[in-house]
Structures are given as structure tokens and as C-alpha cells.
Design a protein around this motif. Structure first.
Motif, PDB file in Angstrom:
ATOM      1  N   ARG A  12       0.880  -1.157   0.000  1.00 37.75           N
ATOM      2  CA  ARG A  12       0.000   0.000   0.000  1.00 37.75           C
ATOM      3  C   ARG A  12       0.915   1.203   0.000  1.00 37.75           C
ATOM      4  O   ARG A  12       1.715   1.359   0.918  1.00 37.75           O
ATOM      5  CB  ARG A  12      -0.849  -0.029   1.268  1.00 37.75           C
ATOM      6  N   LEU A  13       0.857   2.014  -1.018  1.00 38.33           N
ATOM      7  CA  LEU A  13       1.738   3.163  -1.088  1.00 38.33           C
ATOM      8  C   LEU A  13       1.180   4.262  -0.194  1.00 38.33           C
ATOM      9  O   LEU A  13       0.350   5.054  -0.597  1.00 38.33           O
ATOM     10  CB  LEU A  13       1.902   3.660  -2.525  1.00 38.33           C
ATOM     11  N   SER A  14       1.627   4.261   1.047  1.00 39.45           N
ATOM     12  CA  SER A  14       1.178   5.257   2.016  1.00 39.45           C
ATOM     13  C   SER A  14       2.092   6.474   1.950  1.00 39.45           C
ATOM     14  O   SER A  14       3.161   6.437   1.350  1.00 39.45           O
ATOM     15  CB  SER A  14       1.223   4.661   3.421  1.00 39.45           C
ATOM     16  N   LYS A  15       1.680   7.537   2.617  1.00 39.53           N
ATOM     17  CA  LYS A  15       2.519   8.736   2.697  1.00 39.53           C
ATOM     18  C   LYS A  15       3.853   8.402   3.347  1.00 39.53           C
ATOM     19  O   LYS A  15       4.903   8.814   2.872  1.00 39.53           O
ATOM     20  CB  LYS A  15       1.833   9.834   3.519  1.00 39.53           C
ATOM     21  N   LYS A  16       3.808   7.652   4.456  1.00 36.20           N
ATOM     22  CA  LYS A  16       5.046   7.309   5.164  1.00 36.20           C
ATOM     23  C   LYS A  16       5.993   6.517   4.284  1.00 36.20           C
ATOM     24  O   LYS A  16       7.202   6.725   4.314  1.00 36.20           O
ATOM     25  CB  LYS A  16       4.751   6.530   6.443  1.00 36.20           C
ATOM     26  N   MET A  17       5.456   5.570   3.514  1.00 35.98           N
ATOM     27  CA  MET A  17       6.299   4.752   2.646  1.00 35.98           C
ATOM     28  C   MET A  17       6.950   5.619   1.577  1.00 35.98           C
ATOM     29  O   MET A  17       8.159   5.533   1.324  1.00 35.98           O
ATOM     30  CB  MET A  17       5.477   3.633   2.017  1.00 35.98           C
ATOM     31  N   LEU A  18       6.163   6.454   0.944  1.00 36.66           N
ATOM     32  CA  LEU A  18       6.679   7.354  -0.078  1.00 36.66           C
ATOM     33  C   LEU A  18       7.719   8.306   0.513  1.00 36.66           C
ATOM     34  O   LEU A  18       8.802   8.486  -0.045  1.00 36.66           O
ATOM     35  CB  LEU A  18       5.520   8.141  -0.701  1.00 36.66           C
ATOM     36  N   PHE A  19       7.415   8.881   1.677  1.00 38.74           N
ATOM     37  CA  PHE A  19       8.349   9.797   2.336  1.00 38.74           C
ATOM     38  C   PHE A  19       9.639   9.086   2.725  1.00 38.74           C
ATOM     39  O   PHE A  19      10.725   9.655   2.621  1.00 38.74           O
ATOM     40  CB  PHE A  19       7.711  10.430   3.573  1.00 38.74           C
ATOM     41  N   ARG A  49       7.652  17.530   8.737  1.00 41.46           N
ATOM     42  CA  ARG A  49       8.592  17.058   9.764  1.00 41.46           C
ATOM     43  C   ARG A  49       7.986  16.011  10.678  1.00 41.46           C
ATOM     44  O   ARG A  49       8.678  15.100  11.122  1.00 41.46           O
ATOM     45  CB  ARG A  49       9.096  18.221  10.593  1.00 41.46           C
ATOM     46  N   ARG A  50       6.692  16.103  10.964  1.00 39.88           N
ATOM     47  CA  ARG A  50       6.083  15.140  11.879  1.00 39.88           C
ATOM     48  C   ARG A  50       6.151  13.724  11.313  1.00 39.88           C
ATOM     49  O   ARG A  50       6.289  12.763  12.052  1.00 39.88           O
ATOM     50  CB  ARG A  50       4.652  15.536  12.229  1.00 39.88           C
ATOM     51  N   TYR A  51       6.033  13.583  10.002  1.00 43.11           N
ATOM     52  CA  TYR A  51       6.180  12.268   9.370  1.00 43.11           C
ATOM     53  C   TYR A  51       7.647  11.877   9.320  1.00 43.11           C
ATOM     54  O   TYR A  51       8.017  10.743   9.563  1.00 43.11           O
ATOM     55  CB  TYR A  51       5.670  12.298   7.926  1.00 43.11           C
ATOM     56  N   VAL A  93       8.906   0.329   6.694  1.00 43.78           N
ATOM     57  CA  VAL A  93       7.743   1.202   6.870  1.00 43.78           C
ATOM     58  C   VAL A  93       6.475   0.362   7.013  1.00 43.78           C
ATOM     59  O   VAL A  93       5.592   0.690   7.805  1.00 43.78           O
ATOM     60  CB  VAL A  93       7.625   2.222   5.720  1.00 43.78           C
ATOM     61  N   GLY A  94       6.401  -0.734   6.282  1.00 45.20           N
ATOM     62  CA  GLY A  94       5.255  -1.639   6.413  1.00 45.20           C
ATOM     63  C   GLY A  94       5.122  -2.157   7.834  1.00 45.20           C
ATOM     64  O   GLY A  94       4.014  -2.246   8.376  1.00 45.20           O
ATOM     65  N   ASP A  95       6.257  -2.469   8.468  1.00 46.02           N
ATOM     66  CA  ASP A  95       6.235  -2.915   9.866  1.00 46.02           C
ATOM     67  C   ASP A  95       5.761  -1.792  10.779  1.00 46.02           C
ATOM     68  O   ASP A  95       5.043  -2.030  11.745  1.00 46.02           O
ATOM     69  CB  ASP A  95       7.628  -3.372  10.310  1.00 46.02           C
ATOM     70  N   LEU A  96       6.174  -0.573  10.486  1.00 47.88           N
ATOM     71  CA  LEU A  96       5.772   0.586  11.275  1.00 47.88           C
ATOM     72  C   LEU A  96       4.254   0.796  11.201  1.00 47.88           C
ATOM     73  O   LEU A  96       3.623   1.183  12.170  1.00 47.88           O
ATOM     74  CB  LEU A  96       6.508   1.839  10.775  1.00 47.88           C
ATOM     75  N   GLU A  97       3.687   0.501  10.061  1.00 47.04           N
ATOM     76  CA  GLU A  97       2.256   0.711   9.836  1.00 47.04           C
ATOM     77  C   GLU A  97       1.423  -0.549  10.072  1.00 47.04           C
ATOM     78  O   GLU A  97       0.230  -0.568   9.807  1.00 47.04           O
ATOM     79  CB  GLU A  97       2.025   1.183   8.397  1.00 47.04           C
ATOM     80  N   ALA A  98       2.032  -1.600  10.583  1.00 46.81           N
ATOM     81  CA  ALA A  98       1.393  -2.914  10.668  1.00 46.81           C
ATOM     82  C   ALA A  98       0.240  -3.018  11.661  1.00 46.81           C
ATOM     83  O   ALA A  98      -0.294  -4.097  11.842  1.00 46.81           O
ATOM     84  CB  ALA A  98       2.431  -3.981  10.995  1.00 46.81           C
TER      85      ALA A  98
END
Length: 160
Positions: A12-19, A49-51, A93-98
Motif C-alpha cells: 500500500r503506497l502510504s505517505k510514510k512509505m513514499l516519504f 517534519r512530523r512524518y 515502513v510496512g512494519d511501522l504501519e502494521a
């Protein structure tokens, strides 16, 4: 991650993954031997910055980046850019969003269980194979070929 060990991440191309991908590429492309400060990444990439800070710290904890303390501190790649794959960044990042519910936990019909989900898993595996074959060095080459100027090169001074 141990060589050969591969965790699968929900694609899933999330903002966090892209960033995260953009931030690692920014560090690799613009560093020039000096640590890159998060405010520089924010300025160049427009990443809030928060991301960014949370993601950078997670990348440090997972061995993709190294944090450098002090007034001239910032972030560096933990390894050579040819040894860091886009797949690794996606997994971190996937683990972070898991925390989200995975499709494997959902009930499903026979068509879903035996056709759609296996197809999705196959496509996910093909995508991860491709991401695992792309290194940060490959992305830097694409940036160079695209005519993007590295700030590290702009800051070089050859005057004697």
C-alpha cells in the motif's frame, strides 16, 4: 535483516512509505560525505517534519540509516547505497504501519479465499521481488539521468 530472510509487507503506497523512500534517496543523493539534517530533507522534498522524524528514527533502528549527533549531525546511510534495496525500506515502513487489520484475518468466500487472495499474494510477491532488485544506487542513477542536480555536487569547491 538476515540475508535471504524476507518478510512480506502489505503493499500500500502510504505517505510514510513514499516519504521514507524519498528521504533515503535524498540522503544518498545529496549527502556528499556529510550527515544530512532532517530540515534539509524537509526543504528539498516538502515532507512534513512530523512524518519525517518518526520515519527516520525507525529507519535508524532497522539499520538503513545511521544517526549522527551534534550541531553538524543528521543522517547517513548505514551501508553503501548499492547494498540498500527499496524492498527493505518498504518492509521497514510496512512494519511501522502494521497495526492495521490484515486481509488474512478476514472471513471470505471460496472465490475470495482460493482465487482473489492468492492472486493478490502473487502480485505482491512479484512487486516485492522487483523492489528487492532495485537499490538506492539505482534510484540515484535515475535521478542523475533525469537531470536532478545533487546539492553535494553544487557545494563542491575546487578553488585553490
Amino acid at each position: 535483516m538476515v540475508s535471504g530472510e524476507r518478510r512480506t509487507a502489505m503493499i500500500r503506497l502510504s505517505k510514510k512509505m513514499l516519504f521514507a523512500i524519498e528521504a533515503v534517496l535524498d540522503i544518498a543523493y545529496h549527502a556528499g560525505g556529510e550527515p544530512v539534517q532532517s530540515r534539509e530533507i524537509t526543504r528539498r522534498q516538502g515532507i512534513p517534519r512530523r512524518y519525517l522524524e518518526q520515519t527516520l528514527q525507525h529507519l535508524v533502528r532497522n539499520g538503513i540509516l545511521t544517526g549522527v549527533r551534534g550541531p553538524r549531525g543528521g543522517y547517513r546511510l548505514a551501508r553503501e547505497r548499492r547494498r540498500i534495496t527499496v524492498g527493505e525500506i518498504v518492509r521497514v515502513v510496512g512494519d511501522l504501519e502494521a497495526s492495521e487489520e490484515l486481509a488474512t484475518d478476514l472471513p471470505g468466500s471460496e472465490l475470495g479465499l482460493f482465487v482473489v487472495r492468492p492472486l493478490w499474494n502473487e502480485l505482491r510477491d512479484q512487486l516485492m521481488d522487483r523492489l528487492d532488485s532495485l537499490t538506492v544506487d539505482d534510484l540515484c542513477t535515475r535521478a542523475f539521468q533525469g537531470g536532478i542536480t545533487s546539492e553535494a555536487e553544487k557545494n563542491l569547491d575546487f578553488t585553490i
